[in-house]
Scaffold this active site. Structure first.
Site, PDB file in Angstrom:
ATOM      1  N   THR A   1      -1.315   2.395   7.867  1.00 60.34           N
ATOM      2  CA  THR A   1      -0.102   1.608   8.096  1.00 60.34           C
ATOM      3  C   THR A   1       0.472   1.175   6.752  1.00 60.34           C
ATOM      4  O   THR A   1      -0.208   1.264   5.717  1.00 60.34           O
ATOM      5  CB  THR A   1      -0.424   0.338   8.910  1.00 60.34           C
ATOM      6  OG1 THR A   1      -1.317  -0.488   8.141  1.00 60.34           O
ATOM      7  CG2 THR A   1      -1.053   0.682  10.253  1.00 60.34           C
TER       8      THR A   1
ATOM      9  N   ARG B   1     -15.492   5.590   5.188  1.00 55.65           N
ATOM     10  CA  ARG B   1     -16.182   4.798   6.217  1.00 55.65           C
ATOM     11  C   ARG B   1     -15.820   5.222   7.629  1.00 55.65           C
ATOM     12  O   ARG B   1     -16.348   4.680   8.599  1.00 55.65           O
ATOM     13  CB  ARG B   1     -15.906   3.310   6.005  1.00 55.65           C
ATOM     14  CG  ARG B   1     -14.512   2.835   6.327  1.00 55.65           C
ATOM     15  CD  ARG B   1     -14.357   1.377   5.910  1.00 55.65           C
ATOM     16  NE  ARG B   1     -13.140   0.779   6.453  1.00 55.65           N
ATOM     17  CZ  ARG B   1     -12.749  -0.460   6.165  1.00 55.65           C
ATOM     18  NH1 ARG B   1     -13.471  -1.221   5.359  1.00 55.65           N
ATOM     19  NH2 ARG B   1     -11.635  -0.950   6.698  1.00 55.65           N
TER      20      ARG B   1
ATOM     21  N   GLN C   1       6.822  -3.112  11.863  1.00 52.37           N
ATOM     22  CA  GLN C   1       6.273  -1.913  11.234  1.00 52.37           C
ATOM     23  C   GLN C   1       4.860  -1.676  11.749  1.00 52.37           C
ATOM     24  O   GLN C   1       4.323  -2.459  12.529  1.00 52.37           O
ATOM     25  CB  GLN C   1       6.237  -2.067   9.714  1.00 52.37           C
ATOM     26  CG  GLN C   1       5.354  -3.187   9.214  1.00 52.37           C
ATOM     27  CD  GLN C   1       5.351  -3.321   7.698  1.00 52.37           C
ATOM     28  OE1 GLN C   1       5.998  -2.544   6.988  1.00 52.37           O
ATOM     29  NE2 GLN C   1       4.637  -4.306   7.175  1.00 52.37           N
TER      30      GLN C   1
ATOM     31  N   TYR D   1     -11.395 -12.240   7.453  1.00 56.97           N
ATOM     32  CA  TYR D   1     -10.892 -11.295   8.447  1.00 56.97           C
ATOM     33  C   TYR D   1     -11.907 -11.087   9.563  1.00 56.97           C
ATOM     34  O   TYR D   1     -11.585 -11.200  10.756  1.00 56.97           O
ATOM     35  CB  TYR D   1     -10.570  -9.963   7.775  1.00 56.97           C
ATOM     36  CG  TYR D   1      -9.905  -8.955   8.669  1.00 56.97           C
ATOM     37  CD1 TYR D   1      -8.588  -9.124   9.082  1.00 56.97           C
ATOM     38  CD2 TYR D   1     -10.580  -7.808   9.092  1.00 56.97           C
ATOM     39  CE1 TYR D   1      -7.960  -8.188   9.892  1.00 56.97           C
ATOM     40  CE2 TYR D   1      -9.961  -6.867   9.897  1.00 56.97           C
ATOM     41  CZ  TYR D   1      -8.661  -7.067  10.297  1.00 56.97           C
ATOM     42  OH  TYR D   1      -8.048  -6.139  11.110  1.00 56.97           O
TER      43      TYR D   1
END
Length: 248
Positions: free
Chosen positions: A185, A208, A15, A150
């Site tokens: 997404t 942002r 995906q 992250y």
């Protein structure tokens, strides 16, 4: 741009960016091996011409090594798999950190270790081969709130990319990192839906981005195809930003 007669492997292709990249590469003429840990997601690609699907857990070194012996040498590898951990260093548990590091960075080490020998053979015979690693604008490019794991792991991807590029530049194997902005997404929509105020969360993500909108997967795929193709044969070791001006 063309990928005719090139074999490209893409991880996390079930995906989002991975799936869009598989479709774009196939449309550009590639033989695409689309992998994902989720077999159900891959069914969306089963009937697409030029795409072969394989279930693959990129945290499983043995499974990666087995796949490398089963498929032809690659012309291109797109390491797309990754996870976004939400929280500052104060909310980051040992388990969260270990998993983010394993999926976002170590999985790419495993994939490159298994597939670089074949990529080098193709680079020798065809004059060029390419690795593309998924990084982010939230990396060494820019810090973001609540993105400790992250940001750190995606910065490590850039370092890994430059090291691989330096090791193999003389052998015509290129390695670059893709650094997207905020992309619409299923994964992002999941994070928005799980926020205390989903409406405000979506507004914050959009705010942002200087262009006033989220990126679409189609905003990224031309760059992905370019970096996997011979049209980018003089580009290596770069962190390529496709962020709508967020890091200006």
């Amino acid at each position: 741009m063309t990928l005719t007669n090139k074999t490209i492997l893409i991880t996390a292709a079930g995906q989002g960016i991975g799936a869009a990249s598989a479709l774009a590469c196939a449309q550009a003429g590639a033989i695409v091996i689309a992998t994902d840990v989720n077999a159900d997601l891959l069914t969306n690609l089963d009937d697409v011409s030029g795409i072969e699907t394989r279930v693959l857990d990129v945290t499983d070194a043995d499974a990666i090594s087995a796949l490398a012996t089963e498929i032809p040498d690659l012309d291109g590898l797109f390491n797309c798999a990754g996870i976004v951990h939400h929280g500052s260093v104060l909310e980051l548990t040992e388990a969260d950190w270990a998993f983010a590091l394993d999926l976002n960075v170590t999985s790419m080490v495993r994939m490159c270790r298994a597939f670089v020998p074949g990529l080098l053979r193709r680079a020798h015979s065809e004059g060029s081969a390419s690795i593309l690693n998924m990084s982010s604008m939230a990396s060494s490019e820019k810090g973001f709130i609540n993105r400790t794991a992250y940001g750190a792991t995606k910065a490590a991807v850039i370092g890994l990319t430059k090291a691989i590029a330096a090791d193999f530049v003389a052998q015509n194997l290129r390695c670059n990192a893709l650094c997207p902005g905020t992309v619409d997404t299923p994964a992002l929509q999941g994070r928005i839906a799980s926020a205390p105020d989903p409406v405000q969360a979506e507004k914050d993500f959009i705010a942002r981005q200087p262009m006033g909108r989220l990126a679409t997967v189609e905003d990224l795929t031309p760059t992905i195809v370019h970096l996997l193709s011979d049209d980018s044969r003089f580009i290596t070791g770069q962190s390529v930003l496709v962020d709508g001006g967020c890091t200006i």
